[in-house]
Design a protein around this motif. Structure first.
Motif, PDB file in Angstrom:
ATOM      1  N   ALA A  61       0.840  -1.210   0.000  1.00  0.00           N
ATOM      2  CA  ALA A  61       0.000   0.000   0.000  1.00  0.00           C
ATOM      3  C   ALA A  61       0.870   1.253   0.000  1.00  0.00           C
ATOM      4  O   ALA A  61       0.588   2.213  -0.741  1.00  0.00           O
ATOM      5  CB  ALA A  61      -0.938  -0.004   1.207  1.00  0.00           C
ATOM      6  N   LYS A  62       1.926   1.251   0.782  1.00  0.00           N
ATOM      7  CA  LYS A  62       2.842   2.399   0.820  1.00  0.00           C
ATOM      8  C   LYS A  62       3.545   2.562  -0.531  1.00  0.00           C
ATOM      9  O   LYS A  62       3.711   3.680  -1.035  1.00  0.00           O
ATOM     10  CB  LYS A  62       3.874   2.203   1.929  1.00  0.00           C
ATOM     11  N   THR A  63       3.939   1.453  -1.131  1.00  0.00           N
ATOM     12  CA  THR A  63       4.605   1.488  -2.434  1.00  0.00           C
ATOM     13  C   THR A  63       3.668   2.035  -3.505  1.00  0.00           C
ATOM     14  O   THR A  63       4.083   2.801  -4.379  1.00  0.00           O
ATOM     15  CB  THR A  63       5.131   0.092  -2.808  1.00  0.00           C
ATOM     16  N   ILE A  64       2.401   1.667  -3.445  1.00  0.00           N
ATOM     17  CA  ILE A  64       1.408   2.191  -4.386  1.00  0.00           C
ATOM     18  C   ILE A  64       1.341   3.709  -4.282  1.00  0.00           C
ATOM     19  O   ILE A  64       1.324   4.415  -5.290  1.00  0.00           O
ATOM     20  CB  ILE A  64       0.022   1.555  -4.146  1.00  0.00           C
ATOM     21  N   GLU A  65       1.314   4.216  -3.073  1.00  0.00           N
ATOM     22  CA  GLU A  65       1.288   5.668  -2.862  1.00  0.00           C
ATOM     23  C   GLU A  65       2.515   6.333  -3.487  1.00  0.00           C
ATOM     24  O   GLU A  65       2.421   7.408  -4.079  1.00  0.00           O
ATOM     25  CB  GLU A  65       1.220   6.003  -1.374  1.00  0.00           C
ATOM     26  N   GLU A  66       3.668   5.674  -3.369  1.00  0.00           N
ATOM     27  CA  GLU A  66       4.920   6.243  -3.880  1.00  0.00           C
ATOM     28  C   GLU A  66       4.977   6.286  -5.405  1.00  0.00           C
ATOM     29  O   GLU A  66       5.574   7.196  -5.969  1.00  0.00           O
ATOM     30  CB  GLU A  66       6.114   5.446  -3.342  1.00  0.00           C
ATOM     31  N   VAL A  67       4.383   5.304  -6.063  1.00  0.00           N
ATOM     32  CA  VAL A  67       4.475   5.246  -7.530  1.00  0.00           C
ATOM     33  C   VAL A  67       3.218   5.751  -8.233  1.00  0.00           C
ATOM     34  O   VAL A  67       3.187   5.807  -9.451  1.00  0.00           O
ATOM     35  CB  VAL A  67       4.810   3.820  -8.055  1.00  0.00           C
ATOM     36  N   TYR A  68       2.212   6.125  -7.476  1.00  0.00           N
ATOM     37  CA  TYR A  68       0.945   6.552  -8.092  1.00  0.00           C
ATOM     38  C   TYR A  68       1.199   7.651  -9.117  1.00  0.00           C
ATOM     39  O   TYR A  68       1.958   8.578  -8.889  1.00  0.00           O
ATOM     40  CB  TYR A  68      -0.053   7.042  -7.043  1.00  0.00           C
ATOM     41  N   ASP A  69       0.556   7.513 -10.254  1.00  0.00           N
ATOM     42  CA  ASP A  69       0.615   8.519 -11.309  1.00  0.00           C
ATOM     43  C   ASP A  69      -0.803   8.699 -11.839  1.00  0.00           C
ATOM     44  O   ASP A  69      -1.698   7.920 -11.518  1.00  0.00           O
ATOM     45  CB  ASP A  69       1.572   8.076 -12.421  1.00  0.00           C
ATOM     46  N   GLY A 112      -2.365   7.954 -14.418  1.00  0.00           N
ATOM     47  CA  GLY A 112      -2.985   6.815 -15.076  1.00  0.00           C
ATOM     48  C   GLY A 112      -3.310   5.668 -14.146  1.00  0.00           C
ATOM     49  O   GLY A 112      -3.872   4.668 -14.560  1.00  0.00           O
ATOM     50  N   GLY A 113      -2.958   5.779 -12.870  1.00  0.00           N
ATOM     51  CA  GLY A 113      -3.223   4.726 -11.890  1.00  0.00           C
ATOM     52  C   GLY A 113      -1.976   3.953 -11.526  1.00  0.00           C
ATOM     53  O   GLY A 113      -0.854   4.410 -11.747  1.00  0.00           O
ATOM     54  N   VAL A 114      -2.192   2.765 -10.995  1.00  0.00           N
ATOM     55  CA  VAL A 114      -1.080   1.891 -10.602  1.00  0.00           C
ATOM     56  C   VAL A 114      -1.389   0.472 -11.057  1.00  0.00           C
ATOM     57  O   VAL A 114      -2.486  -0.041 -10.824  1.00  0.00           O
ATOM     58  CB  VAL A 114      -0.834   1.911  -9.078  1.00  0.00           C
ATOM     59  N   LEU A 115      -0.421  -0.131 -11.697  1.00  0.00           N
ATOM     60  CA  LEU A 115      -0.513  -1.521 -12.142  1.00  0.00           C
ATOM     61  C   LEU A 115       0.322  -2.371 -11.201  1.00  0.00           C
ATOM     62  O   LEU A 115       1.515  -2.128 -11.036  1.00  0.00           O
ATOM     63  CB  LEU A 115       0.016  -1.645 -13.570  1.00  0.00           C
ATOM     64  N   LEU A 142      -6.245   1.244   0.837  1.00  0.00           N
ATOM     65  CA  LEU A 142      -6.122   2.316  -0.155  1.00  0.00           C
ATOM     66  C   LEU A 142      -6.986   3.512   0.206  1.00  0.00           C
ATOM     67  O   LEU A 142      -8.094   3.350   0.729  1.00  0.00           O
ATOM     68  CB  LEU A 142      -6.531   1.814  -1.540  1.00  0.00           C
ATOM     69  N   ARG A 143      -6.504   4.686  -0.129  1.00  0.00           N
ATOM     70  CA  ARG A 143      -7.331   5.883  -0.012  1.00  0.00           C
ATOM     71  C   ARG A 143      -8.513   5.710  -0.965  1.00  0.00           C
ATOM     72  O   ARG A 143      -8.355   5.150  -2.055  1.00  0.00           O
ATOM     73  CB  ARG A 143      -6.540   7.135  -0.401  1.00  0.00           C
ATOM     74  N   PRO A 144      -9.688   6.188  -0.597  1.00  0.00           N
ATOM     75  CA  PRO A 144     -10.879   5.998  -1.450  1.00  0.00           C
ATOM     76  C   PRO A 144     -10.684   6.476  -2.885  1.00  0.00           C
ATOM     77  O   PRO A 144     -11.183   5.855  -3.815  1.00  0.00           O
ATOM     78  CB  PRO A 144     -11.963   6.827  -0.738  1.00  0.00           C
ATOM     79  N   GLU A 145      -9.936   7.549  -3.084  1.00  0.00           N
ATOM     80  CA  GLU A 145      -9.744   8.066  -4.441  1.00  0.00           C
ATOM     81  C   GLU A 145      -8.862   7.163  -5.301  1.00  0.00           C
ATOM     82  O   GLU A 145      -8.817   7.324  -6.520  1.00  0.00           O
ATOM     83  CB  GLU A 145      -9.198   9.502  -4.419  1.00  0.00           C
ATOM     84  N   LEU A 146      -8.168   6.204  -4.702  1.00  0.00           N
ATOM     85  CA  LEU A 146      -7.344   5.271  -5.479  1.00  0.00           C
ATOM     86  C   LEU A 146      -8.115   4.035  -5.927  1.00  0.00           C
ATOM     87  O   LEU A 146      -7.705   3.354  -6.854  1.00  0.00           O
ATOM     88  CB  LEU A 146      -6.116   4.837  -4.675  1.00  0.00           C
ATOM     89  N   ILE A 147      -9.212   3.749  -5.260  1.00  0.00           N
ATOM     90  CA  ILE A 147     -10.009   2.579  -5.635  1.00  0.00           C
ATOM     91  C   ILE A 147     -10.541   2.801  -7.053  1.00  0.00           C
ATOM     92  O   ILE A 147     -11.065   3.845  -7.385  1.00  0.00           O
ATOM     93  CB  ILE A 147     -11.141   2.336  -4.623  1.00  0.00           C
ATOM     94  N   GLY A 148     -10.337   1.832  -7.898  1.00  0.00           N
ATOM     95  CA  GLY A 148     -10.705   1.955  -9.305  1.00  0.00           C
ATOM     96  C   GLY A 148      -9.545   2.425 -10.166  1.00  0.00           C
ATOM     97  O   GLY A 148      -9.629   2.398 -11.379  1.00  0.00           O
TER      98      GLY A 148
END
Length: 143
Positions: free
Chosen positions: A50-58, A60-63, A85-91
């Motif tokens: 989850a922390k890594t997702i936050e770090e790489v978020y762009d 276009g999203g995260v794969l 995940l933060r609610p705005e990252l869902i989806g």
């Protein structure tokens, strides 16, 4: 562009990214790895991802690419990540299991300025499958 997180048991993800860099050169964009190591509690692993997702978020999203369908890495994320995940990252996060080197390279090389994860999932999976071949016939060995 989208961020990419490669996830595996042990250090396979780290080495796969290192190998992809050897093939494609310097990777532009936000790419990271996360490893589930022996003895790591599942919650710690999910927190790291989850922390890594936050770090790489762009934009276009995260794969997220995991190493094994049905494996702990995939199962932990599929069942617990949404709650982290933060609610705005869902989806805006996609999870694909069963990565190979071709899949990683495809994810990296299809990551254009206006790319979103959802626009390239089929391409990335297709590229991965297209690189799995039975080449036994070319070995010229008796069967």
């Amino acid at each position: 562009m989208y961020g990419i997180v490669v996830v595996s048991h042990g250090y396979l993800a780290k080495e796969a990214l290192r190998t992809a860099t050897m093939i494609v050169g310097k990777i532009s964009g936000k790419v990271a790895e996360a490893s589930l190591v022996e003895g790591m509690p599942p919650q710690t692993f999910v927190d790291i991802v989850a922390k890594t997702i936050e770090e790489v978020y762009d934009d276009g999203g995260v794969l997220i690419l995991t190493d094994l369908f049905g494996g702990s890495t995939t199962n932990f994320l599929a069942s617990q990540l949404r709650n982290k995940l933060r609610p705005e990252l869902i989806g805006k996060v996609a999870l694909i299991s069963g990565f190979n080197l071709a899949m990683i390279i495809s994810a990296i090389t299809n990551n254009y300025t206006d790319a979103t994860i959802h626009s390239f999932i089929d391409t990335i999976i297709g590229d991965s499958k297209d690189n799995i071949r039975n080449l036994t016939q070319y070995l010229n060995l008796p069967t």
